[in-house]
Design a protein around this motif. Structure first.
Motif, mmCIF file in Angstrom:
data_model
loop_
_atom_site.group_PDB
_atom_site.id
_atom_site.type_symbol
_atom_site.label_atom_id
_atom_site.label_comp_id
_atom_site.label_asym_id
_atom_site.label_seq_id
_atom_site.Cartn_x
_atom_site.Cartn_y
_atom_site.Cartn_z
ATOM 1 N N PHE A 66 30.697 71.675 35.557
ATOM 2 C CA PHE A 66 30.948 73.072 35.895
ATOM 3 C C PHE A 66 30.715 73.958 34.664
ATOM 4 O O PHE A 66 30.719 73.479 33.515
ATOM 5 C CB PHE A 66 32.384 73.258 36.382
ATOM 6 N N SER A 79 35.064 79.421 33.973
ATOM 7 C CA SER A 79 35.119 78.320 34.936
ATOM 8 C C SER A 79 36.331 78.443 35.856
ATOM 9 O O SER A 79 36.985 77.457 36.159
ATOM 10 C CB SER A 79 35.157 76.980 34.192
ATOM 11 N N ASN A 84 33.596 77.942 40.139
ATOM 12 C CA ASN A 84 33.283 76.543 40.462
ATOM 13 C C ASN A 84 32.599 76.446 41.823
ATOM 14 O O ASN A 84 31.626 75.701 41.995
ATOM 15 C CB ASN A 84 34.547 75.700 40.482
#
Length: 407
Positions: A66, A79, A84
């Protein structure tokens, strides 16, 4: 089976580092995407093991980092959960453009929540499997709760998660509370497999119960027994991978498994010289194999080499012959290990006095016998090892009859 590295651009222009795992023959029937756990990476052993187990069921599997994690570009603060999900969608679109639209999403821990959310937005996804997934996205905020108040005051702080430092900001914290995962699961309308360990101390089993209750059929639950949250034991991650592979087959249209026609012979080998290098598909009436050459001689190493298969035939035949002989004699032989290597050696090095010295095929065979056996019994089994059918074929003169079959 080989990993291919990919660089996939997400919607923010950041490059996501990914690996594409393919079946041994490099020809997947369909594709899947694996989403790793919170703060983890695609190189976690559980991620690798599950992905590679799925290749045995005909899947090509993309495992990726990610944004801000592993080798992917960006900062960890970028993130947050919805990012995500956007990464997953970007990977799906990349695969659709460059290979084939993926049909299965697999997610571990928070990655499980992410695949549920992404699956609701991707029409090409036909099934979802989660491992140790939380029932609410905000569940993970306890991991950095010690920094939440500081974020409100300073806007950005460094927190310690699992012994590693990460920078988080307000957007990162607030985003975890925006997703109504139970509602997403309730409206998913896609086959769902929920896997969870009853003793999971990171994400408690009650999360699996909540997901299962909200999900509509077809839905399945499989316990991971005494596994820990990260599936750190390879037996647990391999088990999970094989369960997913077997389960999902029920929900995909079964494609015909193309069998090579042996045309009355015991075995056929096929090498597509246009598409492949040395990779050769081998088919008996009931089994498939792949042969290749190692990369050191220009192959792709997708399977054993021809001489390794020759050695394998000798190993298997020797072990089976010793088993049958010991059982007939009622000897206490419990296990057999047969070690074989093939090489070329000069007759002078072998101490052979022959008229024309030359290089000869040389096979070294070593046998390890486990059981309560006398020295006399071991010596007899050594003699029997040289009488197995394959051994006798190799030492006898063989007559070949080669013909060209016209198309």
């Amino acid at each position: 089976m080989k990993s291919t590295r990919l660089k996939i651009e997400n919607n923010k222009g950041l490059k996501l580092h990914a690996y594409l795992e393919l079946p041994a023959n490099q020809k997947p029937i369909r594709y899947a995407i694996f989403a790793h756990c919170f703060t983890c990476t695609s190189t976690l052993s559980a991620v690798r093991n599950i992905s590679r187990a799925l290749t045995g069921y005909g899947f090509g599997v993309v495992r990726f980092d990610f944004t801000g994690l592993g080798r992917s570009e960006g900062e960890f603060a970028d993130s947050y959960f919805s990012a995500n999900v956007e990464d997953l969608i970007a990977v799906s679109r990349y695969m659709e453009s460059h290979y084939q639209a993926p049909k299965l999403l697999v997610g571990h821990s928070l990655g499980g929540a992410a695949v549920l959310s992404a699956a609701a937005q991707l029409k090409n996804i036909e099934a979802v499997a989660t491992i140790g997934a939380p029932a609410t996205v905000s569940h993970v905020t306890h991991l950095f709760s010690h920094g939440v108040e500081a974020v409100k005051e300073k806007g950005e702080v460094e927190v310690n998660i699992g012994g590693r430092p990460f920078k988080i900001d307000n957007e990162f914290v607030e985003d975890f509370g925006k997703t109504d995962l139970p509602e997403i699961v309730k409206n998913l309308k896609k086959p769902l497999l929920i896997m969870h360990a009853p003793a999971d101390k990171v994400v408690e089993i009650k999360n699996a119960e909540a997901l299962y209750k909200n999900a509509k059929h077809p839905k399945s639950f499989v316990t991971l027994d005494d596994a820990d949250h990260l599936l750190s034991k390879s037996k647990d991650s391999n088990y999970a991978g094989h369960i997913i592979g077997a389960w999902v087959g029920r929900y995909f249209e079964q494609e015909d498994h193309v069998m090579l026609e042996t045309k009355g012979e015991q075995l056929v080998g096929h090498l597509n010289i246009v598409e492949d290098n040395f990779t050769t598909n081998i088919q008996t009436k009931g089994h498939s194999m792949v042969a290749d050459e190692p990369t050191s001689v220009g192959g792709d190493n997708f399977g054993p080499s021809p001489y390794e298969y020759l050695n394998a035939a000798l190993v298997a035949c020797t072990a089976m012959t010793l088993k049958m002989y010991a059982e007939r004699k009622k000897w206490d032989l419990k296990e057999v290990f047969v070690y074989v290597s093939h090489s070329r050696k000069h007759s002078d090095d072998l101490g052979l006095d022959i008229e024309t010295p030359k290089y000869l095929d040389y096979i070294s065979k070593k046998i390890e016998l486990i059981g309560d056996l006398s020295e006399a019994q071991k010596e007899r089994l050594k003699e029997i090892a040289s009488r197995c059918p394959v051994h006798k074929t190799l030492v006898n003169q063989v007559i070949f009859d080669t013909k060209i079959i016209n198309n």
